[in-house]
Scaffold this motif. Structure first.
Motif, short mmCIF file in Angstrom:
data_model
loop_
_atom_site.label_atom_id
_atom_site.label_comp_id
_atom_site.label_asym_id
_atom_site.label_seq_id
_atom_site.Cartn_x
_atom_site.Cartn_y
_atom_site.Cartn_z
N ALA A 210 -45.82 76.76 17.70
CA ALA A 210 -44.59 76.15 18.19
C ALA A 210 -44.22 76.76 19.54
N GLY A 211 -43.61 75.94 20.40
CA GLY A 211 -43.22 76.42 21.71
C GLY A 211 -42.01 75.68 22.23
N ASP A 212 -41.56 76.09 23.40
CA ASP A 212 -40.40 75.49 24.06
C ASP A 212 -40.89 74.33 24.93
N ALA A 213 -40.62 73.10 24.51
CA ALA A 213 -41.13 71.93 25.22
C ALA A 213 -40.66 71.91 26.67
N GLY A 214 -39.40 72.26 26.91
CA GLY A 214 -38.88 72.26 28.27
C GLY A 214 -39.62 73.24 29.15
N ALA A 215 -39.83 74.46 28.66
CA ALA A 215 -40.55 75.47 29.43
C ALA A 215 -41.99 75.04 29.69
N MET A 216 -42.60 74.42 28.68
CA MET A 216 -43.99 73.98 28.85
C MET A 216 -44.08 72.83 29.86
N ARG A 217 -43.11 71.93 29.85
CA ARG A 217 -43.12 70.86 30.86
C ARG A 217 -43.01 71.44 32.26
N ARG A 218 -42.15 72.44 32.43
CA ARG A 218 -42.02 73.07 33.75
C ARG A 218 -43.32 73.74 34.16
N GLU A 219 -43.97 74.40 33.20
CA GLU A 219 -45.25 75.03 33.50
C GLU A 219 -46.30 73.98 33.88
N ALA A 220 -46.33 72.87 33.14
CA ALA A 220 -47.28 71.80 33.43
C ALA A 220 -47.06 71.23 34.83
N ILE A 221 -45.81 71.02 35.20
CA ILE A 221 -45.48 70.51 36.54
C ILE A 221 -45.96 71.49 37.60
#
Length: 343
Positions: A210-221
């Motif tokens: 499990a992870g923080d979707a918002g943080a992962m989206r920022r990392e992906a961007i």
């Protein structure tokens, strides 16, 4: 299909029999003849393939493999061709292409994901992120299908997708099905037992935390922005040409930096060019031949070896007309020495 192409498809059986058997057994639209390989690979290079099969289901894939094996037909299985250099003379045989029809994704709960081999990697990573699962973000910018990523233990930032694989469902060249657990896949850096070529990945089960979707989206961007800033824009390419070597990395840095320091960034051969954006990419500026790319691979490899004493190996593989698949640097070193400027 020309008679010489038909004869090349199989040993001991007429190639037309193989093509007809495929057309009779598979659904309309799954089988095409005389297809330019340039239309299948990301480099947009390569001559014609005698037959291309794009299975619409795992059952069609198994049937196609059983048919070509039964008839002794020369064949290969590919995904999006993102790490392949097709020969200018094409391929005298059957290409079986794992496409989006084999790309379904199902979330089972508790971090478990079932995914088809044909799903586009960036699409898969976005779905995993949206589900609030961590561990796949590093692969967000990698072009290609999940089957290829799993086979190569692909990834970035020194990470590999293999650590998330629970098991793989695969088909052998006789059409038989197999389930291979993680331990038997023998994962190591950018390698697995699947690279032997005796099994074709159809689907896989993966597990993520499990992870923080918002943080992962920022990392992906951030990863995508970094790739867009560094990597070639618009022009056809296959991604990184040379694999990173720890010894070279500690001495100079990644392959792109080593090639740049050798003074080769922007070097052209025919329609191919060592990218002015990132030297570990070779781009097709239009009309490039496989020979042009191989010339640049050899030039870069020899120049970096002369400078550092370390020979870079290509992660790109070359497909010969007879079906031989080898690392591109091995083929490049066997080019004749005559000057060549492409078409």
């Amino acid at each position: 299909m020309a008679s010489n192409e038909i004869a090349a498809l199989a040993d001991g059986e007429a190639g037309m029999t193989v093509a007809r058997a495929l057309q009779d057994s598979l659904a309309p639209g799954e089988v095409a003849v005389d297809v330019p390989l340039a239309s299948l690979g990301r480099w947009r290079i390569g001559g014609p393939a005698d037959v291309v099969v794009t299975p619409a289901s795992a059952e069609s894939l198994a049937a196609a493999l059983a048919i070509v094996t039964r008839h002794g037909a020369r064949h290969i299985v590919i995904g999006d061709g993102s790490n392949l250099l097709f020969d200018d003379a094409g391929f005298r045989g059957v290409v079986i292409r794992i496409g989006r029809a084999l790309g379904g994704v199902t979330f089972r709960g508790d971090g478990v994901v079932d995914a088809g081999a044909g799903v586009w990697v960036p699409t898969f990573v976005r779905q995993v992120i949206d589900a609030g699962l961590s561990g796949a973000v590093h692969a967000i910018g990698i072009p290609g299908t999940l089957g290829g990523l799993i086979t190569m233990n692909g990834g970035s930032q020194r990470k590999g997708i293999g650590e998330n694989v629970v098991h793989v469902d695969a088909i052998d060249h006789q059409g038989g099905t197999h389930r291979i657990d993680h331990a038997a896949l023998d994962y190591s850096y950018r390698a697995s037992r699947l690279q032997r070529g005796d099994l074709i990945v159809v689907s896989a089960r993966l597990r993520f935390d499990a992870g923080d979707a918002g943080a992962m989206r920022r990392e992906a961007i951030s990863i995508l922005q970094s790739r867009r800033a560094k990597f070639p824009k618009v022009r056809a390419n296959c991604g990184s040409v040379f694999v990173s070597d720890p010894k070279l990395y500690s001495l100079i840095g990644p392959p792109g930096l080593a090639i740049e320091r050798a003074g080769l960034k922007g070097t052209r051969e025919g329609g191919a060019q060592i990218s002015p954006d990132h030297a570990n990419f070779i781009v097709n500026n239009g009309g490039a031949l496989a020979r042009d790319v191989l010339h640049l691979i050899r030039l870069a490899r020899r120049s970096v070896t002369a400078m550092s004493g370390i020979a870079m190996d290509a992660e790109v593989r070359h497909l010969a007309p007879d079906g031989t698949m080898r690392p591109a640097h091995e083929v490049a070193e066997q080019l004749d020495e005559r000057p060549h400027t492409g078409a």
